[in-house]
Motif scaffolding. Structure first.
Motif, PDB file in Angstrom:
ATOM      1  N   TYR A 163       6.858  -7.433  -9.366  1.00  0.00           N
ATOM      2  CA  TYR A 163       5.645  -7.409  -8.557  1.00  0.00           C
ATOM      3  C   TYR A 163       5.963  -6.804  -7.189  1.00  0.00           C
ATOM      4  O   TYR A 163       6.750  -7.371  -6.421  1.00  0.00           O
ATOM      5  CB  TYR A 163       5.121  -8.827  -8.320  1.00  0.00           C
ATOM      6  CG  TYR A 163       4.565  -9.538  -9.517  1.00  0.00           C
ATOM      7  CD1 TYR A 163       3.194  -9.744  -9.653  1.00  0.00           C
ATOM      8  CD2 TYR A 163       5.400 -10.052 -10.501  1.00  0.00           C
ATOM      9  CE1 TYR A 163       2.669 -10.434 -10.737  1.00  0.00           C
ATOM     10  CE2 TYR A 163       4.881 -10.732 -11.600  1.00  0.00           C
ATOM     11  CZ  TYR A 163       3.519 -10.917 -11.710  1.00  0.00           C
ATOM     12  OH  TYR A 163       3.017 -11.600 -12.785  1.00  0.00           O
ATOM     13  N   GLY A 164       5.354  -5.669  -6.877  1.00  0.00           N
ATOM     14  CA  GLY A 164       5.359  -5.173  -5.512  1.00  0.00           C
ATOM     15  C   GLY A 164       4.374  -5.953  -4.671  1.00  0.00           C
ATOM     16  O   GLY A 164       3.717  -6.894  -5.142  1.00  0.00           O
ATOM     17  N   PRO A 181       4.245 -11.430   0.261  1.00  0.00           N
ATOM     18  CA  PRO A 181       5.322 -10.538   0.676  1.00  0.00           C
ATOM     19  C   PRO A 181       6.107 -11.072   1.873  1.00  0.00           C
ATOM     20  O   PRO A 181       5.549 -11.720   2.766  1.00  0.00           O
ATOM     21  CB  PRO A 181       4.589  -9.238   1.037  1.00  0.00           C
ATOM     22  CG  PRO A 181       3.316  -9.294   0.247  1.00  0.00           C
ATOM     23  CD  PRO A 181       2.936 -10.748   0.236  1.00  0.00           C
ATOM     24  N   THR A 228      13.255  -7.196  -2.284  1.00  0.00           N
ATOM     25  CA  THR A 228      11.919  -7.006  -1.730  1.00  0.00           C
ATOM     26  C   THR A 228      10.942  -6.973  -2.889  1.00  0.00           C
ATOM     27  O   THR A 228      11.016  -6.098  -3.744  1.00  0.00           O
ATOM     28  CB  THR A 228      11.835  -5.688  -0.931  1.00  0.00           C
ATOM     29  OG1 THR A 228      12.777  -5.729   0.143  1.00  0.00           O
ATOM     30  CG2 THR A 228      10.439  -5.490  -0.369  1.00  0.00           C
ATOM     31  N   GLY A 229      10.022  -7.925  -2.940  1.00  0.00           N
ATOM     32  CA  GLY A 229       9.120  -8.056  -4.077  1.00  0.00           C
ATOM     33  C   GLY A 229       9.449  -9.300  -4.877  1.00  0.00           C
ATOM     34  O   GLY A 229      10.253 -10.149  -4.457  1.00  0.00           O
TER      35      GLY A 229
END
Length: 215
Positions: free
Chosen positions: A121-122, A193, A203-204
């Protein structure tokens, strides 16, 4: 102070019968090991890909499978909707991890876990309400979280609407659902985030979902 920086441990909760949330189940070293493995699994061939749904829409998460390749809506031994490569093997240590997770959460007997779906998941990714119903086994689904926290929406077995319960899943958390909740609708309406543990270096968000195919 707990391993995830909390002053007090977060309690184990049961949002629905057969659904259990165990916060901080993976310690920081276990999270790092799993993250390193995910990075290897994400490499091509049969690596991380964007899934196109039958209606032409694309999922906002990217995914890679182990053991069996998932596509809408079934399983195959090759990446039939991607590069056509054979799916990566499902390692024995991951099966043991899934069995231990199901036992810790539900007291479940060992099952032959043979599928891993790893979703990335971004910041803007989400997952709509759905059921994990493409398997022929009713063994419990094991879900592990790494990186950014998310809002995990766990619903009912009838439809995508209410009632549901929103649970915050953080890095290292375990969520298991089986029995009367095995076919409950669930999804991720948003991630948070910037909430990943700095030491993890991610990151993510990564979600590792472990299942028994029954195939």
């Amino acid at each position: 102070m707990t391993a995830d920086g909390e002053l007090f441990p977060r309690p184990v909760t049961e949002p629905a019968p057969g659904a259990v949330h165990l916060p901080g189940w993976l310690d920081p070293d276990q999270q790092l090991r799993l993250l390193h493995a995910c990075r290897e699994w994400a490499r091509p061939p049969a690596g991380l890909r964007t899934v196109t749904m039958p209606n032409g829409g694309e999922m906002s998460v990217r995914t890679v499978g182990l053991g069996w390749h998932w596509f809408p809506y079934g399983y195959a031994r090759t990446v039939v909707d991607g590069d056509g490569a054979p799916v990566k093997p499902f390692p024995g240590w991951l099966r043991e991890l899934a069995q231990r997770a199901a036992a810790d959460a539900l007291g479940a007997a060992p099952e032959p876990y043979d599928i891993a779906l790893i979703n990335f998941y971004g910041a803007d990714a989400r997952m709509g309400m759905h059921r994990d119903s493409d398997e022929r086994s009713d063994a419990a689904v094991v879900s592990l979280s790494l990186g950014d926290a998310c809002v995990f929406r766990f619903g009912n077995t009838s439809d995508r609407g209410r009632p549901w319960t929103d649970v915050e899943l953080r890095s290292g958390d375990l969520f298991v659902f089986g029995g009367p909740s095995r076919l409950a609708y669930h999804g991720v309406p948003r991630t948070l985030p910037g909430t990943a543990p700095p030491a993890l270096g991610l990151t993510g968000r990564l979600n590792i979902t472990l299942r028994v195919s029954g195939l």
